[in-house]
Design a protein around this motif. Structure first.
Motif, mmCIF file in Angstrom:
data_model
loop_
_atom_site.group_PDB
_atom_site.id
_atom_site.type_symbol
_atom_site.label_atom_id
_atom_site.label_comp_id
_atom_site.label_asym_id
_atom_site.label_seq_id
_atom_site.Cartn_x
_atom_site.Cartn_y
_atom_site.Cartn_z
ATOM 1 N N VAL A 29 0.858 -1.180 0.000
ATOM 2 C CA VAL A 29 0.000 0.000 0.000
ATOM 3 C C VAL A 29 0.893 1.229 0.000
ATOM 4 O O VAL A 29 1.902 1.284 0.715
ATOM 5 C CB VAL A 29 -0.961 0.009 1.206
ATOM 6 C CG1 VAL A 29 -0.192 -0.010 2.526
ATOM 7 C CG2 VAL A 29 -1.881 1.222 1.151
ATOM 8 N N LEU A 31 1.057 5.233 0.723
ATOM 9 C CA LEU A 31 0.382 6.312 1.443
ATOM 10 C C LEU A 31 0.976 7.640 0.993
ATOM 11 O O LEU A 31 2.186 7.856 1.110
ATOM 12 C CB LEU A 31 0.558 6.137 2.950
ATOM 13 C CG LEU A 31 0.093 4.790 3.525
ATOM 14 C CD1 LEU A 31 0.493 4.679 4.994
ATOM 15 C CD2 LEU A 31 -1.410 4.636 3.362
ATOM 16 N N VAL A 115 -1.897 -0.772 -3.947
ATOM 17 C CA VAL A 115 -2.977 0.155 -3.613
ATOM 18 C C VAL A 115 -2.354 1.511 -3.300
ATOM 19 O O VAL A 115 -1.514 1.623 -2.403
ATOM 20 C CB VAL A 115 -3.792 -0.350 -2.409
ATOM 21 C CG1 VAL A 115 -4.869 0.664 -2.031
ATOM 22 C CG2 VAL A 115 -4.405 -1.707 -2.712
ATOM 23 N N ARG A 117 -3.071 5.131 -1.922
ATOM 24 C CA ARG A 117 -4.059 5.886 -1.150
ATOM 25 C C ARG A 117 -3.569 7.320 -0.994
ATOM 26 O O ARG A 117 -2.631 7.612 -0.240
ATOM 27 C CB ARG A 117 -4.290 5.237 0.212
ATOM 28 C CG ARG A 117 -4.753 3.788 0.148
ATOM 29 C CD ARG A 117 -5.290 3.340 1.485
ATOM 30 N NE ARG A 117 -6.445 4.138 1.883
ATOM 31 C CZ ARG A 117 -6.927 4.183 3.136
ATOM 32 N NH1 ARG A 117 -6.344 3.493 4.096
ATOM 33 N NH2 ARG A 117 -7.966 4.927 3.419
ATOM 34 N N ARG A 118 -4.210 8.227 -1.710
ATOM 35 C CA ARG A 118 -3.830 9.631 -1.655
ATOM 36 C C ARG A 118 -4.641 10.356 -0.576
ATOM 37 O O ARG A 118 -5.694 9.897 -0.153
ATOM 38 C CB ARG A 118 -4.031 10.291 -3.019
ATOM 39 C CG ARG A 118 -3.064 9.754 -4.072
ATOM 40 C CD ARG A 118 -3.075 10.583 -5.345
ATOM 41 N NE ARG A 118 -2.038 10.107 -6.265
ATOM 42 C CZ ARG A 118 -0.792 10.525 -6.255
ATOM 43 N NH1 ARG A 118 -0.409 11.441 -5.366
ATOM 44 N NH2 ARG A 118 0.089 10.043 -7.117
ATOM 45 N N ARG A 120 -3.593 10.806 2.459
ATOM 46 C CA ARG A 120 -3.353 10.186 3.773
ATOM 47 C C ARG A 120 -1.995 10.648 4.278
ATOM 48 O O ARG A 120 -0.964 10.356 3.678
ATOM 49 C CB ARG A 120 -3.356 8.653 3.674
ATOM 50 C CG ARG A 120 -4.592 8.011 3.106
ATOM 51 C CD ARG A 120 -5.869 8.359 3.821
ATOM 52 N NE ARG A 120 -5.817 8.177 5.269
ATOM 53 C CZ ARG A 120 -6.839 8.450 6.081
ATOM 54 N NH1 ARG A 120 -7.969 8.930 5.590
ATOM 55 N NH2 ARG A 120 -6.721 8.261 7.374
#
Length: 641
Positions: A29, A31, A115, A117-118, A120
């Motif tokens: 992931v 971030l 993945v 995830r913007r 964050r």
């Protein structure tokens, strides 16, 4: 336990790493605190090694044809980077806007299952030994927690991960600053590191018609900033340097960069790792920062997948240190005022020579790729090409013109150390030791001093300090190996040893090592290493060597007590006890004698000097940081009985 890796930062470094981890099947992931990708292109230059890495991953096919970046430079002096490898398909440098590279790397990472995830922002992390707890805050203010196996900070020079995990970020702050802007509506001449009486100016026209301008005023110190510079600052500086007015232009992007030099003292801390500018901050000259970071990511992806994480630090941190040193030299040449002109003229002359151009071009465009860490099965020849564990370390090895001492000097040099090769009388042997080290790409210099006589240690350190200052600019030591010694002639019974012979044994084997350590203490850096060569004869009775064994017993006491004394400075002190070891004497040319001696070892062979040298090299490395005051049996099992 979770197997997810959290990559903090969705720049090129983090996205390349995320894609690589997914190719190895690692849940990943990313971030990123920004809600959308950056619109500006801060870096655009790709070098040969990076092009290879991108090609291997199919990234170049996705990007499409890239324009040639033209000749490179070293500190603003023209340096054609194709000199590194003229026949290579990616020789030289290539232009790719960072925005385009990021988009392709994100597309690749997403297709592989990462993945992203913007929005964050990481606000806390805790390494719990078996996993890492990461806390983030979203743009809506909601907090979330993520448990992962590892966290990698790829979040830039002001890394939150680096700060929260407590990494030491050593180096120095900026002394020089350059203003940079992309400006629309300008019609000014293109310039390439053009030096004027008051400063340096560069102008380059982008395909969209905008112009990137960069300007530095000689002698000015960096302005404390919390954001980008104002456009009027750029306009004023440009006018002062070139005499041109660019105030009518429309600034599209403003930025300032400087010659800050900082590097994490280690790239791994438990389950938290660093890559790219999170691990090292440097002046972004010639695109080296981007290329260095992408190469960090390429190495780390494979290491995380195989859990060989110490090798990542061991491989990439020396490359980073070397690159930062090169960039610092370039910053002096590029941003220095009139005082650097003699140095620039000298470099310009040196760059007329093919070997100099080739050497510097390789350091920029083809820094040494990761190489395998030496193992017990690796031959000395194989090891000479391994990435040095002791890069930028300095070492003194007494008695290193032959035998075990020579093998130790060679091994330390193979691992990257600059070695002072001490000898007493055999100058030719010392010279051969130094030459053999230099042939293999290492660094060494000879130092003469007869031990066991008045003034011996003083004479030794005069030579050591002079040699170190001449080559490094300072008289600092990291490693001291007390190897020099004399023995009792074979067959001399204890009742036949004279007072003079015993005095000589103690003077060379015990007194000299004590004062070598004493004299070295002001020069030894924090975390230094002292290794004293003892003997298996302190544990194995051989009456004709009683005097010699007594002196080696003293060496072991020296190690024990200095270990306690120097522990507050992180300096380790250990003794290594060889057994029967081939030192090149005529005895080892007699097969029958060798066979007889071999029977004393558990492995049924006599030791070779490199067997002992490998033990010493391990103790000199960071891997042995938790070993001090120890007696290391390097006798091949002779003492097992």
């Amino acid at each position: 336990m979770t197997s997810t890796v959290a990559v903090v930062g969705a720049g090129p470094v983090g996205l390349l790493l995320a894609g690589d981890l997914r190719t190895h099947g690692v849940p990943t992931v990313v971030l990123e605190q920004r809600s959308a990708p950056m619109a500006e292109s801060r870096a655009s230059t790709l070098h040969t090694r990076t092009m290879e890495l991108l090609e291997e991953r199919g990234v170049l096919d996705r990007i499409g044809p890239l324009p040639d970046g033209g000749p490179g430079h070293f500190g603003g002096l023209r340096l054609d980077l194709t000199a590194a490898d003229p026949t290579h398909r990616h020789a030289g440098q290539w232009k790719c806007p960072q925005t385009r590279l990021e988009a392709v790397l994100q597309e690749r990472a997403g297709e592989l299952g990462a993945v992203v995830r913007r929005g964050r922002r990481v606000v806390a992390l805790r390494d719990r030994g078996t996993d890492v707890l990461v806390e983030t805050v979203g743009t809506d203010g909601r907090r979330e927690r993520l448990t992962c196996a590892y966290v990698v900070g790829c979040d830039g020079g002001d890394s939150t991960v680096r700060r929260l995990a407590g990494f030491e970020f050593a180096g120095r702050d900026a002394r020089r600053e350059m203003l940079r802007a992309d400006v629309a509506g300008l019609d000014i001449p293109e310039r390439r590191f053009e030096r004027h009486p008051r400063g340096l100016a560069t102008a380059h026209r982008w395909p969209d018609g905008s112009t990137r301008v960069m300007v530095h005023l000689f002698g000015t110190t960096p302005t404390p900033r919390t954001g980008p510079p104002r456009y009027d600052e750029v306009v004023t500086a440009w006018s002062q340097v070139t005499g041109e007015d660019i105030g009518h232009g429309e600034p599209l992007w403003l930025n300032a960069f400087d010659d800050t030099r900082r590097q994490a003292t280690r790239y791994r801390r438990g389950r938290v790792l660093l890559a790219g500018d999170a691990a090292h901050v440097q002046m972004p000259v010639g695109g080296q920062a981007l290329n260095l970071g992408l190469q960090d990511a390429a190495e780390l992806g494979a290491r995380l997948a195989s859990s060989d994480l110490n090798a990542y630090d061991r491989t990439r941190r020396p490359v980073g240190t070397r690159t930062l040193t090169d960039i610092q030299a370039q910053s002096y040449l590029l941003l220095g005022g009139h005082e650097v002109e003699p140095l620039r003229r000298l470099f310009a002359e040196l760059l007329e020579f093919d070997p100099v151009r080739r050497h510097l071009a390789r350091r920029i465009s083809r820094p040494a790729p990761p190489r395998p860490h030496p193992t017990a099965e690796t031959t000395p020849k194989d090891r000479s090409s391994a990435m040095g564990r002791l890069t930028h370390k300095t070492a003194l090895v007494t008695g290193s013109s032959r035998g075990i001492g020579r093998a130790v000097a060679r091994r330390l040099a193979e691992e990257g150390a600059l070695v002072a090769v001490h000898y007493a009388t055999d100058e030719d042997a010392a010279r051969k030791t130094v030459e053999s080290i230099e042939r293999d790409g290492g660094r060494a210099f000879p130092v003469r001093a007869e031990l066991g006589v008045p003034g011996d240690v003083h004479e030794l350190f005069l030579g050591v300090e002079h040699g170190l200052k001449e080559r490094t600019g300072e008289a600092a030591l990291d490693i001291v190996v007390n190897n020099a010694g004399v023995t009792t002639p074979a067959g001399v019974l204890p009742e036949d040893v004279t007072p003079e012979e015993l005095d000589r044994l103690f003077a060379v084997n015990a007194k000299a090592p004590f004062f070598v350590v004493q004299r070295a203490l002001p020069l030894l850096r924090e975390g230094g290493r002292i290794i004293n060569i003892s003997s298996g004869l302190t544990r194995f009775a051989s009456p004709d060597q009683v005097g010699y064994a007594m002196t080696k017993g003293a060496i072991e006491q020296l190690s024990l007590h200095f270990a306690r004394h120097l522990a507050p400075r992180g300096i380790t002190v250990n003794s290594v006890a060889p057994g029967i070891t081939n030192n090149g004497s005529p005895l080892f040319d007699i097969p029958e004698a060798v066979e007889q001696m071999a029977q004393l070892s558990a492995f049924k062979r006599v030791g070779e000097a490199v067997d002992v040298a490998d033990v010493v090299t391990f103790l000199a490395s960071s891997e042995a940081r938790w070993i001090t005051g120890a007696f290391i049996d390097a006798s091949g099992g002779t003492l097992l009985g």
